[in-house]
Enzyme design. Structure first.
Site, PDB file in Angstrom:
ATOM      1  N   ASP A  81      -0.706   6.488   3.291  1.00  0.00           N
ATOM      2  CA  ASP A  81       0.141   5.441   3.860  1.00  0.00           C
ATOM      3  C   ASP A  81       1.022   5.916   5.004  1.00  0.00           C
ATOM      4  O   ASP A  81       1.441   5.128   5.847  1.00  0.00           O
ATOM      5  CB  ASP A  81       1.010   4.827   2.757  1.00  0.00           C
ATOM      6  CG  ASP A  81       0.146   4.007   1.794  1.00  0.00           C
ATOM      7  OD1 ASP A  81      -0.947   3.587   2.205  1.00  0.00           O
ATOM      8  OD2 ASP A  81       0.574   3.812   0.647  1.00  0.00           O
ATOM      9  N   HIS A  84      -2.347  -3.821   0.833  1.00  0.00           N
ATOM     10  CA  HIS A  84      -3.182  -2.959   1.675  1.00  0.00           C
ATOM     11  C   HIS A  84      -4.658  -3.325   1.528  1.00  0.00           C
ATOM     12  O   HIS A  84      -5.137  -3.527   0.414  1.00  0.00           O
ATOM     13  CB  HIS A  84      -3.001  -1.485   1.273  1.00  0.00           C
ATOM     14  CG  HIS A  84      -1.590  -1.004   1.430  1.00  0.00           C
ATOM     15  ND1 HIS A  84      -1.171   0.231   1.005  1.00  0.00           N
ATOM     16  CD2 HIS A  84      -0.496  -1.591   1.968  1.00  0.00           C
ATOM     17  CE1 HIS A  84       0.123   0.370   1.266  1.00  0.00           C
ATOM     18  NE2 HIS A  84       0.549  -0.711   1.841  1.00  0.00           N
ATOM     19  N   ASP A 128      -7.113  -1.449   1.639  1.00  0.00           N
ATOM     20  CA  ASP A 128      -7.900  -0.478   0.857  1.00  0.00           C
ATOM     21  C   ASP A 128      -7.852  -0.769  -0.641  1.00  0.00           C
ATOM     22  O   ASP A 128      -8.485  -0.075  -1.429  1.00  0.00           O
ATOM     23  CB  ASP A 128      -7.491   0.978   1.161  1.00  0.00           C
ATOM     24  CG  ASP A 128      -6.106   1.341   0.624  1.00  0.00           C
ATOM     25  OD1 ASP A 128      -5.369   0.425   0.207  1.00  0.00           O
ATOM     26  OD2 ASP A 128      -5.762   2.544   0.650  1.00  0.00           O
ATOM     27  N   CYS A 165      -5.158   5.851  -1.809  1.00  0.00           N
ATOM     28  CA  CYS A 165      -3.747   5.779  -1.404  1.00  0.00           C
ATOM     29  C   CYS A 165      -3.096   7.159  -1.413  1.00  0.00           C
ATOM     30  O   CYS A 165      -2.181   7.428  -0.634  1.00  0.00           O
ATOM     31  CB  CYS A 165      -2.955   4.889  -2.355  1.00  0.00           C
ATOM     32  SG  CYS A 165      -3.655   3.252  -2.589  1.00  0.00           S
TER      33      CYS A 165
END
Lengths: 702, 702
Positions: free
Chosen positions: A381, A502, A504, A684
């Site tokens: 991130d 997010h 992802d 992440c």
């Protein structure tokens, strides 16, 4: 000593003159003066144009022209059937065009004169020109082969594509070792030798007498607009002959001078007599952005002196154009070089799993220690790895997110260094949200969409619905930056439905040998329910998820499948993912067969908003397998802790079955306590620096 | 009631569907649900795509599809040799594509169902869709004929050229009568009826049942980036049927609502049942500039409700694109409409001359009185007239210079008004110089340069030499504005050699019937000396300039021609003008025969600089005839007070002879005391508003 030139019409100009590029000063108006001889400097490849009538003494009726063999001239309108030695009738529009074919050995070594006659062929005046010819060319690598060629006819413009042209500039955003580290382009002191390879070579080639006639000089200049984007340096010792972009020797550069910068838009550069080459080093200072298209011009002019108190006149200008290389992201289909993770007090299990995986693929694991990460484990991130590329050099560049968690100093302090660049965009604190974390910034593998090629893929970001009256968004300064890079045209997806927000969390790409060379993996509650219902039907309704996990109540398949509210929540999640699926199919040119649905359930969590309005957003129900790390053909997948069937986790089995069909191997990594419970997973908590594309961005067609 | 549709493959879709533009939501993924019937809204021109396998009950082996006649569907892979009524084998990638061909009369008036069967053809589940079809189109005048057509396939993009497409927006920079005048686009209150013609009409066309199914709604939205450049209004009373850009009746608009603005990026708009059209009015707020390419998108989405606390999902989006019209300058070759001058205590003579000239050409003379101009007579320098144009409307727009002399309030206070727009660029005081006066901003007639057409001509400005380390310049904000307009690509000339520094001191354009339709007139000391030497040779050396002028010593031709210093100064001036001549020839594609040299001498004046360095700059020696006003074929020329030969001023005679050859008539206006002595002439003291070009800027090719 004078002879009449044999070339009497412009079409008879030497071939090399006709081939030379059209230059800013290619035809210069020159005044003849019958009162005194004039010394004139002529630049090869241009021509001097003079009105014969304008400076003729009163009552002139005829003229004749004589010159040394080094001089060529032509007369328009062409004289009718007369030898040039015979006086030619002077007409109102008579023009003399003068050129020379080679550089002078000495000052004023060539000569041309025009004699004016009256009615009875009486001489009324003679205008004499003493000519000095010089060759001047400001050269760059306009054909993009890593070598600065001579006077490329296209050097003054920039064109995309494999048949395009135009030189390339890197933003010098890495950092040579110095006392106090900062990106080199922000350094105020003279660059080091090792820094020159981050710049583009520009060569000033000149040929002529040992000295220019008194008062003449060469000046390099840039516009005010370009000056904030570029600096130009040169060696203090002129006459350097190197013209490839090899590492210059330290003796050459020990004494670098800054020629142009934000404070100096114009500066004289020395003229070196004879045949000479002088190296300049051009440094890019900023990336393309909303207010900067990336194009930069640098000009070199020859100035003619007038007198004190009057500015010198530029009588010839040569111009080169550079484009600043864009920042390029690397998709999962590119080979990994280094894997980055954080070490925290509680993630030993995870590190072990990552270590095994990375060892297996022969990549390097880099662990950011706790004194640097201060407990912030979200390596994905805080930053995005990318690179910049030119025909002569490339290096990785980290884009630092405006997120700025406890990891905020890592990109600058730990990554920025020699041959490792750094770029960021500063946003106001209030404009930054969870959507500014770079788990929300990904890039697709190369695609072709309705016949349009994206050989570097397309950037993907997550935002709120465009129709939303409120909602989180990636901050505008980062979006503007991404769009301005131009070579990986971004696509905005909808990620605001997720608690963390997010992209992802619901999508990734994995390599595949067939079809388009990859698959898009999407989280799919429908696929999850389908799998679970099948298991239930086969008598496994009492199989439990989350078995043996500390602090986590196990739950049976029957309980999950009987939970109507959970089903409704997942129907909603599926519709959000389907919305993105439609966008991704359209914008990446994908078919359904390019997409694999992974069995993943979500649940909605109530988010307390400032306005006290209730908003529900989604989090993964069990470890979110799509949030994986992709290292070649090896996938590091969050261990889902799904229902055991015949001693094996049914989710792992399904995942392996789906991936093994693509030739990929699955490694399940336990991130439950240290990541999943904190609303993140393997992806992440990691980041991968990858090899750059083989495809060169300047070969893109627009 | 169900029938099997006759259309079973996508290629059999109705032709009108295939012709419709590719829309943002043209293929939408839909989930089937065997647990409960679903109500689905379908937008005509799109299709619903559903994976038959994804929602199939466990153990499903076959399926069949039934639907009402209004529904079309196709199955991929196509079933082999079976009737659709017979169960079809279910495959892993079976997909059902659903579309409809006309809008629903009532909610849920159409239906489609999918039945799933097990091994022994036992029914395992039925997924039922209740369908409502609506037609939605956000329409603009994308074909640029002044009428908003229906669903132009190109409405979502913008292309230059006569075969291009894309709608056009005006900056609403004029001012309807209000209590406190300001440009309408800066007004915060609701626009007046008279203001709607300055906006572009946008029509939302819908067709469907009386109401949308519960919770569905239409939302109009723009991006954050576009929101500073556009506002959208609509009538409070929906259902307006007008779709041309005629003046709307006052009843229609008395109640306008602001839909979108910088503060509201997204707002619901009402759905009107049956066949309906709703008018929106789109207002441009800012001109193209360095950070704004002029393109603006407006979208309309159909939102599907989810449940409280969750954002509605956009299931269809239609998009239109506008380009903001550029500000366009008008060259001397366009017909004059109004002539502006200032009245001062000492310019009566000049006003008389101007009045006669303007009366002769039948134009209107507008005199700015002394209480407004406060003694500032330089009407040319404070402002530049231009216009903005669209297929539905045009109006003049004044560009106010950052010069800001005593005339500074004139453009805003006296010109801005209904159908008279205003734009300016604000510069810091220290960045403003004499080069920011708009005597230094001109535009050429239409030209073709190396095959490239400039049918609106090219803008010309004066700056310092690009090589100058110091020197005055037109301020960057104005230059950026001019370049961003794009349709009259500017050329930078060198004017810093002049004391006042304006290009109108050495050049102008006059119309001509032959060649390119115009001539470039250039001041030429050489032509002046040539004329004077000829006169001297003919025995007029004692003829005097400036005869009979108060406070001005006469000077003889002999004295002028014997002044070596003056000759040197003029040689320098000629070289400066020649430098510009070369640039103008190159950048406007001119030949020498397109240029006329006017006999004008200059002299150098010492300018005291702050740095105490001596700088010499040029002023006209006698009234600078090139600084004329051009009104059709009539030229208003500064009376030169040249040497009298046979009772007639030799300069006037020469000027008349040069101009009459072009079919132009010369009127000499005495501006000696009131303008020339203050370093300006007729052109500096006047301004002309001209007719716009016939050529439409959007037909330019780039």
């Amino acid at each position: 000593m004078f002879q009449v030139s044999q070339t009497a019409s412009p079409s008879a100009l030497p071939a090399f003159l006709q081939k030379r590029p059209v230059m800013a000063g290619y035809q210069r108006t020159l005044r003849l003066d019958t009162n005194r001889p004039q010394a004139v400097v002529h630049v090869l490849g241009t021509s001097l144009k003079t009105s014969l009538n304008r400076s003729a003494p009163p009552s002139s009726k005829f003229f004749s022209v004589k010159c040394t063999p080094s001089v060529q001239y032509s007369i328009t309108p062409p004289p009718q059937g007369t030898s040039h030695l015979t006086p030619i009738p002077l007409q109102g529009n008579s023009v003399l065009l003068i050129s020379m074919s080679q550089a002078s050995q000495e000052e004023n070594d060539s000569k041309l004169s025009v004699c004016y006659y009256g009615e009875n062929k009486k001489v009324l005046g003679i205008a004499v020109l003493h000519l000095t010819a010089v060759e001047i060319s400001l050269d760059v690598d306009a054909d993009r082969d890593g070598v600065v060629e001579k006077n490329n006819p296209n050097k003054g413009s920039w064109k995309w594509g494999s048949s395009g042209h135009g030189a390339i500039l890197l933003v010098n955003c890495d950092s040579e070792p110095t006392y106090q580290k900062k990106p080199d382009c922000q350094e105020d002191c003279t660059p080091k030798v090792s820094d020159l390879k981050d710049m583009s070579l520009m060569v000033l080639r000149t040929k002529g007498p040992a000295r220019l006639p008194s008062g003449y000089k060469l000046t390099m200049h840039i516009s005010q607009g370009d000056a904030e984007s570029v600096r130009v340096f040169r060696s203090r010792i002129p006459g350097v002959q190197k013209n490839t972009l090899q590492q210059p020797s330290s003796t050459v550069v020990k004494d670098l001078l800054r020629v142009l910068s934000i404070d100096v838009l114009s500066q004289d550069v020395p003229y070196v007599g004879g045949t000479a080459e002088m190296n300049f080093y051009v440094e890019g200072l900023r990336f393309p952005d909303k207010d900067f298209d990336g194009l930069i011009s640098i000009s070199l002019s020859l100035l003619e002196p007038i007198s004190a108190g009057l500015p010198e006149t530029p009588i010839f200008t040569d111009k080169v154009v550079f484009r600043v290389a864009p920042w390029i992201m690397t998709p999962n289909t590119l080979q990994p070089m280094e894997v980055f993770v954080c070490s925290t007090s509680d993630n030993n299990q995870f590190l072990k799993g990552m270590n095994n995986l990375v060892a297996k693929v022969g990549s390097k694991l880099k662990i950011c220690s706790e004194d640097v990460n201060r407990g912030d484990r979200w390596m994905q991130d805080e930053l995005e790895f990318g690179y910049i590329d030119s025909p002569h050099h490339w290096f990785p560049v980290v884009l630092d997110s405006p997120r700025d968690g406890e990891l905020q100093d890592f990109p600058y302090d730990e990554l920025l260094g020699p041959d490792f660049g750094y770029v960021t965009r500063i946003a106001k604190r209030k404009d930054v949200s969870s959507l500014d974390s770079f788990g929300n910034l990904e890039v697709s593998p190369p695609v072709t969409v309705n016949g349009k090629n994206f050989p570097l893929g397309r950037i993907l970001i997550g935002v709120a619905f465009p129709t939303a009256t409120k909602g989180r968004n990636m901050t505008k300064v980062v979006q503007d930056f991404l769009w301005a890079q131009k070579v990986q045209e971004p696509i905005a997806l909808f990620s605001d439905w997720l608690f963390v927000g997010h992209i992802d969390e619901f999508m990734t790409f994995v390599p595949a040998k067939d079809r388009k060379g990859f698959r898009l993996l999407l989280a799919s509650p429908d696929a999850g329910y389908k799998l679970f219902r099948g298991l239930q039907k086969d008598g496994h309704g009492q199989a439990k998820l989350f078995e043996g996990l500390k602090g986590q109540e196990p739950v049976t398949l029957d309980e999950i499948l009987n939970d109507k509210s959970l089903q409704a929540e997942n129907n909603y999640v599926q519709s959000c993912i389907d919305w993105n699926r439609d966008v991704l199919k359209r914008e990446l040119g994908l078919d359904d067969d390019d997409i694999v649905d992974l069995p993943i359930l979500f649940k909605l969590e109530l988010e307390k908003k400032e306005e006290e309005e209730e908003t529900y957003r989604a989090v993964a129900y069990y470890p979110d397998m799509v949030n994986m790390i992709v290292l070649g053909k090896s996938l590091g997948i969050p261990k889902p802790f799904g229902p055991k069937v015949n001693g094996r986790c049914a989710l792992e089995a399904e995942m392996c079955s789906l991936m093994e069909g693509l030739g990929l191997s699955c490694t399940f990594i336990d991130d439950f306590a240290s990541y999943h419970k904190l609303l993140g997973e393997v992806h992440c908590g990691s980041n991968v620096r990858r090899k750059p594309f083989d495809f060169k961005w300047w070969n893109l067609e627009f």
